[in-house]
Design a protein around this motif. Structure first.
Motif, PDB file in Angstrom:
ATOM      1  N   MET A   1       7.230  12.143  -1.795  1.00  0.00           N
ATOM      2  CA  MET A   1       8.385  11.294  -2.047  1.00  0.00           C
ATOM      3  C   MET A   1       9.231  11.028  -0.806  1.00  0.00           C
ATOM      4  O   MET A   1       9.730   9.921  -0.636  1.00  0.00           O
ATOM      5  CB  MET A   1       9.238  11.889  -3.169  1.00  0.00           C
ATOM      6  N   GLU A   2       9.391  11.996   0.066  1.00  0.00           N
ATOM      7  CA  GLU A   2      10.185  11.750   1.276  1.00  0.00           C
ATOM      8  C   GLU A   2       9.508  10.718   2.170  1.00  0.00           C
ATOM      9  O   GLU A   2      10.161   9.821   2.707  1.00  0.00           O
ATOM     10  CB  GLU A   2      10.429  13.052   2.041  1.00  0.00           C
ATOM     11  N   GLU A   3       8.202  10.828   2.316  1.00  0.00           N
ATOM     12  CA  GLU A   3       7.454   9.853   3.111  1.00  0.00           C
ATOM     13  C   GLU A   3       7.503   8.479   2.458  1.00  0.00           C
ATOM     14  O   GLU A   3       7.661   7.467   3.138  1.00  0.00           O
ATOM     15  CB  GLU A   3       6.005  10.309   3.294  1.00  0.00           C
ATOM     16  N   TRP A   4       7.387   8.440   1.146  1.00  0.00           N
ATOM     17  CA  TRP A   4       7.452   7.187   0.416  1.00  0.00           C
ATOM     18  C   TRP A   4       8.800   6.507   0.626  1.00  0.00           C
ATOM     19  O   TRP A   4       8.867   5.319   0.937  1.00  0.00           O
ATOM     20  CB  TRP A   4       7.198   7.438  -1.067  1.00  0.00           C
ATOM     21  N   LYS A   5       9.879   7.259   0.489  1.00  0.00           N
ATOM     22  CA  LYS A   5      11.220   6.698   0.695  1.00  0.00           C
ATOM     23  C   LYS A   5      11.383   6.180   2.120  1.00  0.00           C
ATOM     24  O   LYS A   5      11.979   5.125   2.341  1.00  0.00           O
ATOM     25  CB  LYS A   5      12.288   7.753   0.397  1.00  0.00           C
ATOM     26  N   ALA A   6      10.858   6.919   3.081  1.00  0.00           N
ATOM     27  CA  ALA A   6      10.997   6.522   4.488  1.00  0.00           C
ATOM     28  C   ALA A   6      10.319   5.190   4.766  1.00  0.00           C
ATOM     29  O   ALA A   6      10.813   4.396   5.562  1.00  0.00           O
ATOM     30  CB  ALA A   6      10.439   7.606   5.404  1.00  0.00           C
ATOM     31  N   THR A   7       9.193   4.914   4.113  1.00  0.00           N
ATOM     32  CA  THR A   7       8.494   3.656   4.367  1.00  0.00           C
ATOM     33  C   THR A   7       9.284   2.452   3.881  1.00  0.00           C
ATOM     34  O   THR A   7       9.098   1.350   4.383  1.00  0.00           O
ATOM     35  CB  THR A   7       7.095   3.628   3.716  1.00  0.00           C
ATOM     36  N   TYR A   8      10.151   2.660   2.916  1.00  0.00           N
ATOM     37  CA  TYR A   8      10.994   1.574   2.424  1.00  0.00           C
ATOM     38  C   TYR A   8      12.329   1.512   3.151  1.00  0.00           C
ATOM     39  O   TYR A   8      12.861   0.437   3.391  1.00  0.00           O
ATOM     40  CB  TYR A   8      11.245   1.731   0.917  1.00  0.00           C
ATOM     41  N   ALA A   9      12.879   2.655   3.476  1.00  0.00           N
ATOM     42  CA  ALA A   9      14.218   2.698   4.068  1.00  0.00           C
ATOM     43  C   ALA A   9      14.250   2.107   5.468  1.00  0.00           C
ATOM     44  O   ALA A   9      15.179   1.400   5.830  1.00  0.00           O
ATOM     45  CB  ALA A   9      14.730   4.135   4.087  1.00  0.00           C
ATOM     46  N   ASN A  10      13.245   2.410   6.264  1.00  0.00           N
ATOM     47  CA  ASN A  10      13.281   1.967   7.649  1.00  0.00           C
ATOM     48  C   ASN A  10      11.871   2.018   8.224  1.00  0.00           C
ATOM     49  O   ASN A  10      11.467   3.043   8.746  1.00  0.00           O
ATOM     50  CB  ASN A  10      14.215   2.873   8.452  1.00  0.00           C
TER      51      ASN A  10
ATOM     52  N   GLN B   1       0.807  -1.218   0.000  1.00  0.00           N
ATOM     53  CA  GLN B   1       0.000   0.000   0.000  1.00  0.00           C
ATOM     54  C   GLN B   1       0.845   1.274   0.000  1.00  0.00           C
ATOM     55  O   GLN B   1       0.316   2.371  -0.092  1.00  0.00           O
ATOM     56  CB  GLN B   1      -0.918   0.000   1.233  1.00  0.00           C
ATOM     57  N   ARG B   2       2.168   1.120   0.103  1.00  0.00           N
ATOM     58  CA  ARG B   2       3.030   2.295   0.167  1.00  0.00           C
ATOM     59  C   ARG B   2       3.086   3.081  -1.131  1.00  0.00           C
ATOM     60  O   ARG B   2       3.471   4.236  -1.142  1.00  0.00           O
ATOM     61  CB  ARG B   2       4.442   1.871   0.577  1.00  0.00           C
ATOM     62  N   TYR B   3       2.681   2.471  -2.240  1.00  0.00           N
ATOM     63  CA  TYR B   3       2.713   3.152  -3.528  1.00  0.00           C
ATOM     64  C   TYR B   3       1.886   4.437  -3.523  1.00  0.00           C
ATOM     65  O   TYR B   3       2.147   5.357  -4.279  1.00  0.00           O
ATOM     66  CB  TYR B   3       2.220   2.225  -4.644  1.00  0.00           C
ATOM     67  N   ALA B   4       0.904   4.516  -2.640  1.00  0.00           N
ATOM     68  CA  ALA B   4       0.018   5.683  -2.600  1.00  0.00           C
ATOM     69  C   ALA B   4       0.794   6.961  -2.310  1.00  0.00           C
ATOM     70  O   ALA B   4       0.454   8.035  -2.830  1.00  0.00           O
ATOM     71  CB  ALA B   4      -1.080   5.481  -1.563  1.00  0.00           C
ATOM     72  N   PHE B   5       1.854   6.888  -1.503  1.00  0.00           N
ATOM     73  CA  PHE B   5       2.665   8.084  -1.240  1.00  0.00           C
ATOM     74  C   PHE B   5       3.274   8.618  -2.530  1.00  0.00           C
ATOM     75  O   PHE B   5       3.301   9.816  -2.768  1.00  0.00           O
ATOM     76  CB  PHE B   5       3.785   7.781  -0.238  1.00  0.00           C
ATOM     77  N   GLY B   6       3.772   7.722  -3.352  1.00  0.00           N
ATOM     78  CA  GLY B   6       4.351   8.144  -4.628  1.00  0.00           C
ATOM     79  C   GLY B   6       3.315   8.742  -5.556  1.00  0.00           C
ATOM     80  O   GLY B   6       3.588   9.704  -6.275  1.00  0.00           O
TER      81      GLY B   6
END
Length: 77
Positions: free
Chosen positions: A46-55, A36-41
């Motif tokens: 983009m910063e929130e989207w990256k954060a969900t994948y990074a950590n 479901q993280r694709y919704a941020f993109g």
């Protein structure tokens, strides 16, 4: 995840929603098979989207800090 993998051999990413009782017992709520993280993109966060994948745990801390900051702001208004 192991059980689902037997019937869905291409399973790569799942999200498990787990709740905790007051005594700390984990309870299974649901399993999501689509990320479901694709919704941020999609909304250019983009910063929130990256954060969900990074950590993921770091992202949880980020969300809690935002809530804390808002609560402090609301209490001073």
């Amino acid at each position: 995840a192991r059980y689902l993998e037997k019937t869905l051999p291409d399973l790569a990413d799942i999200g498990l929603d787990i709740g905790l009782t007051k005594k700390g017992k984990p309870l299974f709520i649901e399993c999501n098979g689509r990320d479901q993280r694709y919704a941020f993109g999609n909304v250019r966060m983009m910063e929130e989207w990256k954060a969900t994948y990074a950590n993921p745990m770091g992202y949880a801390r980020y969300l809690l800090d935002k809530i804390d900051a808002q609560e402090k702001k609301d209490s001073t208004d």
